[in-house]
Design a protein around this motif. Structure first.
Motif, PDB file in Angstrom:
ATOM      1  N   VAL A 167     -13.711  36.011   7.359  1.00  0.00           N
ATOM      2  CA  VAL A 167     -13.658  37.116   8.314  1.00  0.00           C
ATOM      3  C   VAL A 167     -14.958  37.153   9.113  1.00  0.00           C
ATOM      4  O   VAL A 167     -15.007  37.696  10.221  1.00  0.00           O
ATOM      5  CB  VAL A 167     -13.428  38.464   7.580  1.00  0.00           C
ATOM      6  N   ILE A 168     -16.014  36.517   8.578  1.00  0.00           N
ATOM      7  CA  ILE A 168     -17.296  36.410   9.279  1.00  0.00           C
ATOM      8  C   ILE A 168     -17.249  35.180  10.175  1.00  0.00           C
ATOM      9  O   ILE A 168     -17.136  34.056   9.673  1.00  0.00           O
ATOM     10  CB  ILE A 168     -18.477  36.279   8.294  1.00  0.00           C
ATOM     11  N   PRO A 169     -17.319  35.330  11.499  1.00  0.00           N
ATOM     12  CA  PRO A 169     -17.292  34.167  12.389  1.00  0.00           C
ATOM     13  C   PRO A 169     -18.436  33.201  12.074  1.00  0.00           C
ATOM     14  O   PRO A 169     -19.569  33.612  11.851  1.00  0.00           O
ATOM     15  CB  PRO A 169     -17.478  34.789  13.785  1.00  0.00           C
ATOM     16  N   GLY A 170     -18.121  31.930  12.043  1.00  0.00           N
ATOM     17  CA  GLY A 170     -19.128  30.921  11.718  1.00  0.00           C
ATOM     18  C   GLY A 170     -18.983  30.391  10.314  1.00  0.00           C
ATOM     19  O   GLY A 170     -19.535  29.338   9.977  1.00  0.00           O
ATOM     20  N   VAL A 171     -18.232  31.111   9.463  1.00  0.00           N
ATOM     21  CA  VAL A 171     -18.033  30.650   8.086  1.00  0.00           C
ATOM     22  C   VAL A 171     -17.030  29.501   8.053  1.00  0.00           C
ATOM     23  O   VAL A 171     -17.242  28.487   7.391  1.00  0.00           O
ATOM     24  CB  VAL A 171     -17.547  31.806   7.184  1.00  0.00           C
ATOM     25  N   SER A 172     -15.921  29.628   8.750  1.00  0.00           N
ATOM     26  CA  SER A 172     -14.823  28.671   8.802  1.00  0.00           C
ATOM     27  C   SER A 172     -13.797  28.942   7.718  1.00  0.00           C
ATOM     28  O   SER A 172     -14.068  28.801   6.523  1.00  0.00           O
ATOM     29  CB  SER A 172     -15.297  27.217   8.685  1.00  0.00           C
ATOM     30  N   ARG A 173     -12.610  29.352   8.164  1.00  0.00           N
ATOM     31  CA  ARG A 173     -11.503  29.586   7.236  1.00  0.00           C
ATOM     32  C   ARG A 173     -11.137  28.298   6.504  1.00  0.00           C
ATOM     33  O   ARG A 173     -10.849  28.292   5.307  1.00  0.00           O
ATOM     34  CB  ARG A 173     -10.292  30.104   8.027  1.00  0.00           C
ATOM     35  N   SER A 174     -11.160  27.209   7.240  1.00  0.00           N
ATOM     36  CA  SER A 174     -10.833  25.909   6.645  1.00  0.00           C
ATOM     37  C   SER A 174     -11.804  25.567   5.520  1.00  0.00           C
ATOM     38  O   SER A 174     -11.401  25.176   4.420  1.00  0.00           O
ATOM     39  CB  SER A 174     -10.861  24.821   7.726  1.00  0.00           C
ATOM     40  N   MET A 175     -13.102  25.717   5.784  1.00  0.00           N
ATOM     41  CA  MET A 175     -14.102  25.401   4.763  1.00  0.00           C
ATOM     42  C   MET A 175     -13.947  26.300   3.548  1.00  0.00           C
ATOM     43  O   MET A 175     -13.966  25.839   2.406  1.00  0.00           O
ATOM     44  CB  MET A 175     -15.515  25.562   5.326  1.00  0.00           C
ATOM     45  N   ALA A 176     -13.776  27.603   3.790  1.00  0.00           N
ATOM     46  CA  ALA A 176     -13.696  28.560   2.691  1.00  0.00           C
ATOM     47  C   ALA A 176     -12.516  28.261   1.774  1.00  0.00           C
ATOM     48  O   ALA A 176     -12.644  28.267   0.541  1.00  0.00           O
ATOM     49  CB  ALA A 176     -13.598  29.981   3.249  1.00  0.00           C
ATOM     50  N   THR A 177     -11.344  27.985   2.368  1.00  0.00           N
ATOM     51  CA  THR A 177     -10.160  27.762   1.542  1.00  0.00           C
ATOM     52  C   THR A 177     -10.173  26.391   0.867  1.00  0.00           C
ATOM     53  O   THR A 177      -9.708  26.246  -0.269  1.00  0.00           O
ATOM     54  CB  THR A 177      -8.880  27.912   2.383  1.00  0.00           C
ATOM     55  N   ILE A 178     -10.700  25.374   1.544  1.00  0.00           N
ATOM     56  CA  ILE A 178     -10.776  24.048   0.919  1.00  0.00           C
ATOM     57  C   ILE A 178     -11.750  24.072  -0.254  1.00  0.00           C
ATOM     58  O   ILE A 178     -11.462  23.555  -1.343  1.00  0.00           O
ATOM     59  CB  ILE A 178     -11.186  22.963   1.939  1.00  0.00           C
ATOM     60  N   VAL A 179     -12.911  24.681  -0.045  1.00  0.00           N
ATOM     61  CA  VAL A 179     -13.881  24.815  -1.138  1.00  0.00           C
ATOM     62  C   VAL A 179     -13.276  25.651  -2.261  1.00  0.00           C
ATOM     63  O   VAL A 179     -13.453  25.342  -3.447  1.00  0.00           O
ATOM     64  CB  VAL A 179     -15.197  25.444  -0.632  1.00  0.00           C
ATOM     65  N   GLY A 180     -12.542  26.704  -1.896  1.00  0.00           N
ATOM     66  CA  GLY A 180     -11.864  27.524  -2.907  1.00  0.00           C
ATOM     67  C   GLY A 180     -10.889  26.708  -3.728  1.00  0.00           C
ATOM     68  O   GLY A 180     -10.811  26.845  -4.951  1.00  0.00           O
ATOM     69  N   GLY A 181     -10.140  25.827  -3.065  1.00  0.00           N
ATOM     70  CA  GLY A 181      -9.210  24.962  -3.781  1.00  0.00           C
ATOM     71  C   GLY A 181      -9.914  23.974  -4.686  1.00  0.00           C
ATOM     72  O   GLY A 181      -9.494  23.736  -5.829  1.00  0.00           O
ATOM     73  N   MET A 182     -11.021  23.390  -4.196  1.00  0.00           N
ATOM     74  CA  MET A 182     -11.793  22.445  -5.014  1.00  0.00           C
ATOM     75  C   MET A 182     -12.417  23.157  -6.211  1.00  0.00           C
ATOM     76  O   MET A 182     -12.504  22.600  -7.311  1.00  0.00           O
ATOM     77  CB  MET A 182     -12.864  21.774  -4.156  1.00  0.00           C
ATOM     78  N   ALA A 183     -12.849  24.390  -5.996  1.00  0.00           N
ATOM     79  CA  ALA A 183     -13.424  25.169  -7.090  1.00  0.00           C
ATOM     80  C   ALA A 183     -12.387  25.481  -8.159  1.00  0.00           C
ATOM     81  O   ALA A 183     -12.738  25.714  -9.329  1.00  0.00           O
ATOM     82  CB  ALA A 183     -14.025  26.471  -6.553  1.00  0.00           C
ATOM     83  N   GLN A 184     -11.117  25.455  -7.771  1.00  0.00           N
ATOM     84  CA  GLN A 184     -10.021  25.703  -8.709  1.00  0.00           C
ATOM     85  C   GLN A 184      -9.466  24.410  -9.305  1.00  0.00           C
ATOM     86  O   GLN A 184      -8.421  24.414  -9.954  1.00  0.00           O
ATOM     87  CB  GLN A 184      -8.897  26.466  -8.003  1.00  0.00           C
ATOM     88  N   GLY A 185     -10.160  23.293  -9.061  1.00  0.00           N
ATOM     89  CA  GLY A 185      -9.780  22.031  -9.691  1.00  0.00           C
ATOM     90  C   GLY A 185      -8.844  21.152  -8.898  1.00  0.00           C
ATOM     91  O   GLY A 185      -8.350  20.145  -9.409  1.00  0.00           O
ATOM     92  N   LEU A 186      -8.586  21.500  -7.625  1.00  0.00           N
ATOM     93  CA  LEU A 186      -7.731  20.667  -6.792  1.00  0.00           C
ATOM     94  C   LEU A 186      -8.552  19.556  -6.139  1.00  0.00           C
ATOM     95  O   LEU A 186      -9.760  19.700  -5.935  1.00  0.00           O
ATOM     96  CB  LEU A 186      -7.059  21.504  -5.693  1.00  0.00           C
ATOM     97  N   THR A 187      -7.900  18.447  -5.812  1.00  0.00           N
ATOM     98  CA  THR A 187      -8.584  17.383  -5.088  1.00  0.00           C
ATOM     99  C   THR A 187      -8.836  17.842  -3.657  1.00  0.00           C
ATOM    100  O   THR A 187      -8.225  18.805  -3.177  1.00  0.00           O
ATOM    101  CB  THR A 187      -7.734  16.103  -5.044  1.00  0.00           C
ATOM    102  N   ARG A 188      -9.733  17.143  -2.954  1.00  0.00           N
ATOM    103  CA  ARG A 188     -10.027  17.520  -1.571  1.00  0.00           C
ATOM    104  C   ARG A 188      -8.766  17.485  -0.714  1.00  0.00           C
ATOM    105  O   ARG A 188      -8.536  18.361   0.120  1.00  0.00           O
ATOM    106  CB  ARG A 188     -11.088  16.581  -0.983  1.00  0.00           C
ATOM    107  N   LYS A 189      -7.934  16.454  -0.912  1.00  0.00           N
ATOM    108  CA  LYS A 189      -6.728  16.324  -0.100  1.00  0.00           C
ATOM    109  C   LYS A 189      -5.760  17.467  -0.358  1.00  0.00           C
ATOM    110  O   LYS A 189      -5.244  18.090   0.580  1.00  0.00           O
ATOM    111  CB  LYS A 189      -6.043  14.993  -0.385  1.00  0.00           C
ATOM    112  N   ARG A 190      -5.503  17.787  -1.635  1.00  0.00           N
ATOM    113  CA  ARG A 190      -4.554  18.857  -1.951  1.00  0.00           C
ATOM    114  C   ARG A 190      -5.110  20.215  -1.527  1.00  0.00           C
ATOM    115  O   ARG A 190      -4.359  21.082  -1.072  1.00  0.00           O
ATOM    116  CB  ARG A 190      -4.246  18.854  -3.447  1.00  0.00           C
ATOM    117  N   ALA A 191      -6.420  20.396  -1.676  1.00  0.00           N
ATOM    118  CA  ALA A 191      -7.039  21.655  -1.242  1.00  0.00           C
ATOM    119  C   ALA A 191      -6.928  21.808   0.269  1.00  0.00           C
ATOM    120  O   ALA A 191      -6.648  22.900   0.777  1.00  0.00           O
ATOM    121  CB  ALA A 191      -8.507  21.691  -1.676  1.00  0.00           C
ATOM    122  N   ALA A 192      -7.124  20.707   1.013  1.00  0.00           N
ATOM    123  CA  ALA A 192      -7.028  20.758   2.473  1.00  0.00           C
ATOM    124  C   ALA A 192      -5.603  21.077   2.903  1.00  0.00           C
ATOM    125  O   ALA A 192      -5.384  21.889   3.804  1.00  0.00           O
ATOM    126  CB  ALA A 192      -7.477  19.431   3.073  1.00  0.00           C
TER     127      ALA A 192
END
Length: 285
Positions: A167-192
């Motif tokens: 919600v903060i401009p400059g953070v990147s929704r894509s980055m936040a959710t991909i990192v969130g997926g990786m933090a949950q044990g998903l591979t980079r591809k599946r998180a993306a």
């Protein structure tokens, strides 16, 4: 806004929507460079609505995955709700993932915080740098994903919580959710890929809210010129995003986040230096 400005901003949106560099941040920077007045309700709405045009490219590119149903038998003894969840599991996970963004997004919009953030190029610059520094190290922190790890309701919900940071401009929704997926044990591809899918209901909701707000405040914005600009912006963003998405998945899977982190630091750093030295970002009068 002119037709040329609309096309330029839409190209920027299409190129950056799925990259972890903040599409909203880049559109705000581009609007400042073009000298487009900030604070205008239509400009705010335009920023979100053309993002939905880019997001529709997900449905087009992944249509077989997006319109999938589980035809295997549900576990014996499942309730009606359980059977529905089993059959429509893909959509259920999207619903669970989007709920945090619905709550946080509505609160930010109602409080006026979202409009204030969208007018602040300073916030964009700082978050680009901070996010870039984080991305230099996030592959080491979270690169432990496995293809055997399934996307569960719990994981989808936590990815949705990560999405709220954007919600903060400059953070990147894509980055936040991909990192969130990786933090949950998903591979980079599946998180993306889940990040792409989650963007559809998220941006559909944001687009609908912005349209309703515009119509409530003053329907005078709905001139033929403005409506045509919205349509043009959505079409251009859709086409450009479609071309950029496949490249991004391949690049991210192979190389990770480091290159994007360096880019963010450079762009954010240049803007901060310009602002601190009293220079304006406006290049076009």
């Amino acid at each position: 806004m002119t037709w040329l400005e609309t096309i330029i901003i839409a190209i920027v949106e299409g190129l950056t929507e799925f990259l972890p560099v903040s599409s909203t941040g880049h559109m705000i920077i581009t609007q400042n460079l073009l000298g487009i007045p900030q604070g205008d309700p239509f400009v705010h709405a335009f920023t979100f609505i053309i993002q939905f045009g880019a997001i529709l490219s997900v449905v087009c590119l992944y249509w077989k995955r997006f319109f999938q149903f589980d035809h295997t038998p549900a576990p014996i003894g499942s309730s009606l709700f359980g059977r529905l969840k089993h059959r429509y599991r893909f959509y259920w996970l999207l619903l669970v993932g989007v709920l945090p963004a619905v709550v946080i997004g509505l609160l930010a919009k109602k409080s006026g915080l979202l409009d204030w953030l969208l007018d602040s190029v300073e916030v964009v610059a700082v978050m680009l740098v901070l996010g870039g520094i984080f991305m230099l190290f996030c592959d080491r922190l979270f690169n432990k994903g496995s293809d055997t790890n399934k996307l569960t309701e719990k994981r989808a919900f936590f990815i949705g919580l990560y999405q709220c940071i954007s919600v903060i401009p400059g953070v990147s929704r894509s980055m936040a959710t991909i990192v969130g997926g990786m933090a949950q044990g998903l591979t980079r591809k599946r998180a993306a890929e889940f990040s792409f899918f989650l963007a559809v209901p998220t941006m559909a909701g944001a687009t609908l809210l912005d349209l309703l707000d515009l119509l409530k405040e003053d329907a005078a914005w709905a001139t033929t010129h403005n409506i045509m600009m919205l349509i043009l912006g959505c079409v251009v963003a859709f086409i450009v995003a479609l071309l950029a998405m496949k490249w991004f998945v391949a690049f991210l899977t192979k190389y990770g986040f480091k290159a994007f982190g360096i880019y963010r630091i450079i762009v954010g750093g240049i803007i901060i230096v310009l602002l601190l030295t009293g220079h304006s970002l406006v290049m076009v009068d």
